[in-house]
Enzyme design. Structure first.
Site, short mmCIF file in Angstrom:
data_model
loop_
_atom_site.label_atom_id
_atom_site.label_comp_id
_atom_site.label_asym_id
_atom_site.label_seq_id
_atom_site.Cartn_x
_atom_site.Cartn_y
_atom_site.Cartn_z
N PRO A 1 0.82 -1.22 0.00
CA PRO A 1 0.00 0.00 0.00
C PRO A 1 0.85 1.26 0.00
CG PRO A 1 -0.97 -1.61 1.46
CD PRO A 1 0.34 -2.20 1.00
N CYS A 2 0.42 2.22 -0.81
CA CYS A 2 1.32 3.32 -1.15
C CYS A 2 0.70 4.70 -1.01
CB CYS A 2 1.77 3.14 -2.60
SG CYS A 2 0.38 3.04 -3.75
N GLN A 3 -0.42 4.83 -0.28
CA GLN A 3 -1.10 6.13 -0.27
C GLN A 3 -0.18 7.27 0.16
OE1 GLN A 3 -2.28 3.30 0.99
NE2 GLN A 3 -4.50 3.18 0.89
N SER A 4 0.67 7.03 1.14
CA SER A 4 1.50 8.13 1.62
C SER A 4 2.72 8.39 0.74
CB SER A 4 1.97 7.85 3.05
OG SER A 4 2.95 6.84 3.07
N PHE A 5 2.98 7.47 -0.23
CA PHE A 5 4.06 7.71 -1.18
C PHE A 5 3.56 8.46 -2.40
CE2 PHE A 5 5.64 3.23 0.16
CZ PHE A 5 6.08 3.72 1.38
#
Length: 439
Positions: free
Chosen positions: A86-90
């Site tokens: 999961p990559c939302q903050s990237f």
């Protein structure tokens, strides 16, 4: 021998699906999904529909009981672990695009460390190969101590005995989906690790199979036997035209009866309909070799249906706006070209997102499809029809085969599709990994 795969943070399994589509010279599967682990209940419903109950572990791998079950089920059984961590903050589209809001929160986001749970499972299971997919933003994201997340991640897996070296300077590769026959410009970071104790070799280097026909060096590209990019029209032009029903947003009470009558006459599509084979054949005759190759991937032989090809309902003002916009225009472009119309039809604050609306170009790949489709599709306005993408169009643009069925309400279908790794992308990755295995 078929190599078994564990798919962590699986979503609907786009990454492992591409692997499963690779065949050896005898036509047999090289890779097979053994377990898929996912927290989203609708994605799990989709996975169960396709693979059955046994292969699906629904839950949060940061929880001990789930992680323990994964290890117990898979240890000494799987050869490959894949995952789109999961990559939302990237992401450079979401919170990090920012406008000064929530920046501090996302400097210290617990999701930055989800890869550590992935790493801990790898440490226990000891697969021969790792495949990790992430957004481009991971290359610049730093932790609270100023260290790059990508460097930490690679060092952690190297300490477990994995080699990430390839012919490039970097130990990761940045791939654009459009370069591999997907009708979408989508840049993603791919990391491949090979267990040193299993094979002493570099990881494969990925070379494009397609090129942007608008580039100046297109003659050179064609000499290298590359196909032109697959366009939205090539990928979806066989699908029947559909229209959006009209919502009651900003509609006076005395107009609602009129809208109800109109909506009854509007053909907005069906969750399942038989495909018009004649129209499909006519479309394939019109398109180039790159489009034909794409259809050989997304239209399995004998599958006679089109699923989830339904237009999402729209505000009347949006439908009018979509008709007036030119292909390729964003909200900013439209406001500059038709300022008076824009004042009447655009109701959102455009200071944050100048591309809150975007009309796609029929003869080019789509812009990056993402999970925000769950909320609205205004960045994905159809090039020639006054509406946004249908779920099946989005699935095609993500290169999902037409026989892939998504479960849940339409908003959750969009979310699953937007979050996925394009299967054709992972298919290209898997073919190169198979080349190493054969050697």
């Amino acid at each position: 021998m078929t190599l078994k795969i564990l798919d962590l943070f699986a979503g609907v399994g786009g990454l492992s699906l591409g692997f499963e589509m690779v065949r050896n010279s005898s036509g047999k599967k090289v890779f097979k999904l053994y377990r898929a682990v996912e927290i989203d209940k609708f994605a799990c419903q989709t996975l169960r529909k396709r693979y059955g109950n046994e292969k699906i572990i629904e839950g949060d791998i940061t929880k001990f009981d789930i992680a323990n079950k994964v290890i117990k089920d898979c240890k000494r059984k799987v050869s490959i672990i894949v995952g789109g961590i999961p990559c939302q903050s990237f992401s450079l589209i979401g919170p990090r695009s920012g406008f000064g809001r929530k920046i501090e929160k996302f400097k210290r986001d617990k999701r930055d460390n989800l890869y550590e749970h992935f790493r801990d499972i790898v440490a226990e299971i000891k697969p021969k190969i790792l495949v990790i997919e992430n957004v481009k933003g991971i290359l610049s994201k730093k932790d609270s101590e100023g260290r790059k997340i990508i460097d930490k991640l690679i060092l952690d897996f190297e300490s477990l005995g994995y080699n990430f070296d390839n012919k490039n300077v970097n130990k990761w590769q940045l791939l654009n989906a459009a370069d591999y026959g997907i009708p979408q410009k989508r840049e993603r970071v791919i990391l491949i690790g090979i267990k040193k104790s299993w094979k002493s070799c570099n990881v494969p280097e990925f070379k494009p199979t397609h090129f942007d026909f608008k580039q100046k060096n297109k003659t050179l590209q064609s000499l290298n036997n590359l196909y032109p990019y697959v366009s939205i029209y090539e990928a979806t032009g066989d699908l029947p035209a559909v229209k959006p029903k009209i919502t009651f947003t900003d509609i006076d009470d005395n107009e609602k009866n009129s809208i109800l009558k109109k909506n009854k006459l509007i053909k907005n599509g069906n969750d399942r309909t038989e495909h018009n084979i004649i129209k499909l054949k006519e479309h394939i005759k019109k398109i180039g070799n790159s489009g034909k190759e794409f259809f050989s991937f997304v239209r399995p032989n004998g599958y006679k249906y089109i699923d989830h090809h339904m237009a999402r309902s729209q505000q009347l003002s949006d439908i009018r706006l979509f008709k007036l916009m030119k292909q390729g225009e964003t909200a900013k472009d439209f406001m500059e070209r038709m300022p008076e119309k824009a004042k009447k039809l655009i109701k959102y604050n455009m200071l944050s997102f100048k591309d809150k609306y975007r009309k796609q170009k029929a003869n080019e790949p789509s812009t990056t499809v993402f999970a925000h489709l769950e909320k609205d599709g205004n960045r994905f306005i159809h090039p020639t029809q006054a509406r946004t993408y249908t779920p099946r169009e989005a699935a095609r643009i993500q290169s999902f085969p037409d026989d892939f069925i998504f479960e849940g309400p339409i908003s959750k279908k969009f979310k699953q599709i937007g979050n996925a790794v394009p299967p054709l992308m992972s298919y290209n990755i898997a073919k190169q990994i198979y080349r190493i295995i054969k050697k």
